[in-house]
Structure formats: C-alpha cells, structure tokens
Design a protein around this motif. Structure first.
Motif, mmCIF file in Angstrom:
data_model
loop_
_atom_site.group_PDB
_atom_site.id
_atom_site.type_symbol
_atom_site.label_atom_id
_atom_site.label_comp_id
_atom_site.label_asym_id
_atom_site.label_seq_id
_atom_site.Cartn_x
_atom_site.Cartn_y
_atom_site.Cartn_z
ATOM 1 N N PHE A 183 0.823 -1.210 -0.104
ATOM 2 C CA PHE A 183 -0.208 -0.007 -0.024
ATOM 3 C C PHE A 183 0.894 1.219 0.024
ATOM 4 O O PHE A 183 2.159 1.071 0.088
ATOM 5 N N VAL A 184 0.281 2.542 -0.168
ATOM 6 C CA VAL A 184 0.851 3.501 -0.445
ATOM 7 C C VAL A 184 0.430 4.623 0.615
ATOM 8 O O VAL A 184 -0.840 4.867 0.659
ATOM 9 N N GLY A 189 -0.718 11.820 3.938
ATOM 10 C CA GLY A 189 -0.712 10.678 4.943
ATOM 11 C C GLY A 189 -2.080 9.846 4.913
ATOM 12 O O GLY A 189 -2.216 8.854 6.078
ATOM 13 N N VAL A 190 -2.622 9.626 3.759
ATOM 14 C CA VAL A 190 -3.681 8.905 3.819
ATOM 15 C C VAL A 190 -3.192 7.648 2.987
ATOM 16 O O VAL A 190 -2.466 7.677 2.122
ATOM 17 N N VAL A 191 -3.806 6.447 3.494
ATOM 18 C CA VAL A 191 -3.466 5.010 2.792
ATOM 19 C C VAL A 191 -4.303 4.930 1.776
ATOM 20 O O VAL A 191 -5.562 4.833 1.657
ATOM 21 N N PRO A 215 -5.178 4.539 10.266
ATOM 22 C CA PRO A 215 -5.666 5.689 10.203
ATOM 23 C C PRO A 215 -4.834 6.752 9.517
ATOM 24 O O PRO A 215 -3.771 6.425 8.998
ATOM 25 N N LYS A 216 -5.159 8.037 9.484
ATOM 26 C CA LYS A 216 -4.357 9.143 8.786
ATOM 27 C C LYS A 216 -3.095 9.259 9.452
ATOM 28 O O LYS A 216 -3.194 9.368 11.000
ATOM 29 N N MET A 217 -1.767 9.252 8.686
ATOM 30 C CA MET A 217 -0.612 9.508 9.367
ATOM 31 C C MET A 217 -0.103 11.089 8.893
ATOM 32 O O MET A 217 -0.609 11.646 8.089
ATOM 33 N N LYS A 228 5.086 10.326 -1.699
ATOM 34 C CA LYS A 228 4.428 9.078 -1.257
ATOM 35 C C LYS A 228 5.195 8.073 -0.883
ATOM 36 O O LYS A 228 6.329 8.163 -1.542
ATOM 37 N N VAL A 229 4.911 7.277 -0.059
ATOM 38 C CA VAL A 229 5.703 5.989 0.587
ATOM 39 C C VAL A 229 5.212 4.817 0.379
ATOM 40 O O VAL A 229 4.053 4.669 0.936
ATOM 41 N N ALA A 230 5.779 4.051 -0.322
ATOM 42 C CA ALA A 230 5.271 2.451 -0.347
ATOM 43 C C ALA A 230 5.747 1.616 0.618
ATOM 44 O O ALA A 230 7.056 1.688 1.003
#
Length: 242
Positions: A183-184, A189-191, A215-217, A228-230
């Motif tokens: 997931f990204v 900060g949303v998945v 949750p939102k981070m 974006k972070v994978a």
C-alpha cells in the motif's frame, strides 16, 4: 442250352425315359387340378333401372364485389413560361493559396525570453526502506528517526492483530497461507492504492480490509518535501487443526 434274348424286345431298355414322361404328365395334371377354379352359379335377375328424377346438384354461388373501374387518368398540361434574367450574378473568384518558390518566407527569430517554462510538480513514490523521514503513525510523535521507524512498524503489527479476523469461508474450505500486501501512504498521509497477492481471493480481501482501516498519518518526507511512501507487509493466515 439257354435261349438268347432279342434286344428289340427288352422291356427295361427305355424304362427311364418312360418314367420321366409319366412323371411330367402327372405333374402337369396335378398343376391343372390345383389351378382349376369353380364358381357358384346363382340366378340373377337383371331388372331395368328407370331413372325418374334427375339428381340436382347444389351449386355454390359466390358473389364477388367488383369495384368500378378507375377513372381515366387526368392529363395535366404544363405551361412553361420563359422569364428573362433581370439580376446580374457576380461570380466569386477563388484564389489559390498554394505557394511557390518565388514567394519568400518571413523568418522569425524567437528570443529565449519569449519561451515560458512551467514547472510541473511530479509526485515521487519512495520506498519505506529508503525514505529520509518515514510517515509518523499516531502515537509515535516526538521520537528520533530511528525510533519513529521502529514505532511505525510496531503500530502496524498491533493494528493487524487488533483487526485480524479469519474469514469463515476460508475456514470452511481449509484455505490458509501468506498474503503479501502493498500500500501507499500519499503526501497527505492517507493510505491508498492497496494491492495484495495470496493463495485465495478470500484471504486477499480480508488483508485489504485490515489495511484499509489504518488511520491517517503524518506523511513521509524526502529532502523536506512530503512524498508518497510505499510499504509492503506480509500477513500470515494459518489455523491449527484440532
């Protein structure tokens, strides 16, 4: 001394011929006797038949409604009247737009200042293992980079254990195995973009449901900019057989 027999008076000399002739005669007589037909003769009085009444046949009369013949065609006489042209029509001359070698092309010099370059911000997706500042999971604020990374992984595992539920359909079918989920975490900060691969779609759907509840981070940052972070996470579905 025995008397000699005269061959002309020998009785058995033509016996076979006589036997064949007699046999044919008997067969012929037997065939005729079998084919002979007899009829009962009875007296038949032939009277005179007089027809006194003539047979009347019923004749079916069909009435057909015939329409009257159509009226003769009406001849229309066309009258042609010649009118002299009064208005003068001007013809439009269409000039050719093709160029030839004799026509010169105006050279235009474009200055560098005339070119406008717009900067397009492209969102870059960075893996979790190489990101400078990992996303901050709620409850991991105020820690160092290393501690934030460890806290993030610990919170993810706690989240999976909290919301894990083995699908009843998978239990009934005896389906188990490892599901890899990717997931990204976007720049807000949303998945998003949850993908999974596993032994069965039932387990994949359950793994995607668990990750969708994250949750939102605080977004991860690369060179001080949110990106974006994978992140990849394996989830093992295994049940103990009793």
């Amino acid at each position: 001394m025995k008397p000699k027999k005269n061959p002309k008076f020998e009785i058995g000399r033509n016996s076979s011929l006589y036997f064949a002739i007699g046999l044919n005669v008997m067969l012929f007589l037997s065939w005729r006797a079998l084919e002979h037909k007899t009829y009962d003769k009875s007296e038949i009085d032939l009277g005179i038949v007089n027809i006194t009444e003539e047979a009347e046949e019923d004749v079916l009369v069909i009435k057909v409604n015939t329409s009257s013949p159509p009226p003769p065609p009406v001849t229309i006489q066309e009258s042609i009247q010649i009118v002299e042209d009064v208005e003068e029509i001007e013809e439009t001359i269409i000039e050719s737009t093709e160029t030839n070698q004799e026509e010169a092309i105006e050279e235009r010099v474009i200055e560098v200042s005339d070119v406008q370059v717009e900067e397009v911000e492209e969102e870059v997706e960075v893996p979790f293992t190489t990101i400078e500042d990992v996303p901050v999971f709620p409850g991991c604020e105020g820690l160092s980079k290393v501690e934030v990374k460890e806290c993030f992984q610990m919170k993810i595992q706690e989240h999976v254990r909290k919301h894990f539920k083995y699908p009843q359909a998978a239990l009934d079918l005896g389906i188990q195995g490892r599901v890899s989920v990717i997931f990204v975490i976007d720049s807000q900060g949303v998945v998003t973009d949850i993908r999974s691969r596993g032994p069965d779609r039932i387990l994949e759907s359950e793994a995607e449901r668990i990750i969708g509840l994250l949750p939102k981070m605080a977004p991860g940052k690369q060179r001080g900019k949110a990106v974006k972070v994978a992140y990849a996470l394996p989830i093992l579905f295994k049940f103990q057989e009793s």
